[in-house]
Write an enzyme that holds these catalytic residues in place. Sequence first.
Site: not given
Length: 345
Positions: A118, A148, A174, A202, A226
């Site tokens: 992250k 990300d 991402e 994303d 997802k």
Amino acid sequence: MHQLQPSRPSLPLPSLEELTASARVVSVPMRVRFRGVLVREALLVHGPAGWGEFCPFLEYDDAESAPWLASAVEAAWHGFPEPVRASVPVNATVPAVGPAAVEDVLSRFGAVGAVKVKVAEKGQELADDVARVAEVRRLLPAAGIKIDANGGWTEQEALDALDALSRFGLQYVEQPVADIAGLRAVRLELRRRGAGILVAADESVRRQEDPLRVAREDAADLLVIKAPPLGGVRRALDIIAAAGLPAVVSSALDTSVGIRAGVALAAALPELPYACGLATVSLMAGDVTEDSLVPRDGQLPVRDVVVSEDRLEGFAAGPDRTRWWLERLGRTHAVLVASRQDAPA
């Protein structure tokens, strides 16, 4: 132009009474803050095919939450499509921690060949991101690293950050910026510079029409998918096929029940070029099963999850939170019913 093929009919929806009869609300603490979350709440339902998880984030409205309920119903009432692989490669996930904490976080995932880190956390600087990614690379010199940003950079900040981070050998970034137009601009500029870093969408692919728009506008090299926001595994498979881009399957901070749906999606994809972000149970300080879906040698098996009554009771949410989730379930069910009534025959 990419067009979504005629979709399979919607799976039958149980009544609100059926859903409520089996509903259990849990509150599971996180080991570290992730996406601003320290405690993850979820509502579980049980049906003929097993358990399903309804856990849209608290800030999502009822319309945005409706596909998540459809996904939970699919899992609990209808089961999943046949897999084409017996296990799914997964990456470790490193939250926006300081470099001193990276080794401890990685130790919870076991042996993995890829890590998602992250970056662009509010209140932090680029130097914090560089230090975190550098520590991951030091500890795992051969691992594939992806970062990300959760849409946290402007276009210029993204390009500056990727210039600073590229020396660590990134597979892809991402959601470097928040919108699809920005994704396209960053991607094209990276290509012009010959940077070799792929761009993944994303947050920009949370609604059913989004992946098609991302593909149509040439805004990403791959999709991070997802299952719940797209309405479940079958619907996600249709959308990925229509978009025509490679897909990586990720979690939404689920318990093992929700992770099982992500594994089902990844296991049913014809191609799976990158490790998936489905190992996030390792970031939680509890689970609803005695046998959590956590990786072994960088793989998650395709298997069912046996929910523990003791765990459900141990992590049961308090009365106020349970009431809140049950009311949300009722409102979301009404939205889902209405959407199917409004759909063309």
